[in-house]
Scaffold this active site. Structure first.
Site, short mmCIF file in Angstrom:
data_model
loop_
_atom_site.label_atom_id
_atom_site.label_comp_id
_atom_site.label_asym_id
_atom_site.label_seq_id
_atom_site.Cartn_x
_atom_site.Cartn_y
_atom_site.Cartn_z
N CYS A 3 59.94 -132.12 33.19
CA CYS A 3 58.55 -131.97 33.66
C CYS A 3 57.94 -130.67 33.14
CB CYS A 3 58.55 -132.01 35.19
SG CYS A 3 56.97 -131.56 35.93
N CYS B 171 56.20 -128.53 35.77
CA CYS B 171 57.21 -127.88 36.62
C CYS B 171 57.63 -126.55 36.02
CB CYS B 171 58.43 -128.78 36.78
SG CYS B 171 58.11 -130.33 37.64
#
Length: 282
Positions: A37, A40
């Site tokens: 991600c 993230c």
């Protein structure tokens, strides 16, 4: 702040103890993430840096959603990064996406009690217990540290009003500006003055003898508010608005809003009468 605690990696197996149980001692912020991600990776250094600022007051935990699907599913994680704050075993606040640092800091800040908030709570408890002298001393200490502290200004003003020191209370309320509690206390001062100048029996009789008189309904409504009979007061004031929306420079509508300030917007009574006022005006 105390020294920061390390970021805690949690799993399906450790989540209940490390997050749910620990959140009964202090807030626990969980960053749901995954290695693939991109957002993230953007959020990670931000949230870890902010968590370090709060030291041991808030625990930051990270859970890899790919490796821990049971916990992710149980908490409804559909997109990452997703951040949830747990307090007393429950989700207290949350956000999704890579927010800017100032937003993340505000998210953490709402979870902890500041020293000023703790002092205010202590003073409120003293006042509620009847120890007004100790409460006053605590409020004055708070104002020495921050002369614009609204908790201290309004709390001390309420104590001064208990002593009939209206001048001192009004000076403090002026400094508190548009704080809702300050506005509510100003309204209480007005209501106390109004009730001291008028005979409630006469005002009630006026409203009963001439129910189509907006002035009579307004005056009786204000007196009811002075007695703390707020629902009856709102009924009378709304009727005054219905009879004449422009009476005395919109006095009845302003009185309705004053009662709203006293009760607070979270009141179910306020929400109901807000709806009714809107229907009358529009």
């Amino acid at each position: 702040m105390t020294a920061p605690s390390p970021v805690l990696e949690v799993t399906d197996e450790t989540f209940a103890e490390a997050v749910i149980e620990e959140s009964k001692n202090r807030p626990v912020v969980v960053d749901f993430w995954a290695e693939w991600c991109g957002p993230c990776r953007v959020l990670s250094p931000i949230i870890e840096g902010v968590a370090a600022e709060f030291g041991e007051d808030v625990l930051l935990a990270k859970l890899d959603t790919d490796r821990n699907p049971l916990t992710s599913t149980a908490h409804g994680i559909q997109a990452i990064p997703s951040v949830k704050a747990f307090v007393d075993g429950e989700v207290a606040s949350e956000f999704a996406g890579a927010l800017p640092e100032e937003h993340v800091r505000a998210f953490f800040a709402q979870l902890v009690t500041s020293p000023a908030e703790m002092a205010a709570a202590e003073a409120e408890e003293l006042a509620a217990s009847g120890d007004l002298a100790a409460a006053e001393a605590r409020y004055r200490e708070m104002l020495e540290e921050d002369d614009e502290n609204a908790d201290a200004l309004t709390g001390l003003a309420a104590i001064l009003l208990e002593r009939d020191d209206r001048e001192g209370a009004e000076e403090l309320l002026e400094r508190a500006g548009n704080d809702r509690r300050a506005k509510a206390l100003r309204h209480h001062i007005f209501l106390a003055e109004f009730s001291s100048k008028h005979d409630p029996a006469e005002l009630e009789q006026e409203a009963r003898l001439d129910p189509k008189d907006p002035r009579a309904r307004y005056r009786w409504g204000v007196m009811l508010a002075a007695f703390g009979r707020y629902e009856e007061a709102l009924d009378e004031l709304l009727e005054s608005v219905r009879l004449d929306k422009t009476f005395a420079g919109d006095a009845a509508r302003k009185a309705v809003l004053a009662v709203f300030d006293i009760l607070g917007l979270e009141s179910t009574l306020v929400r109901e009468y807000q709806r009714r006022l809107t229907q009358l005006l529009f």
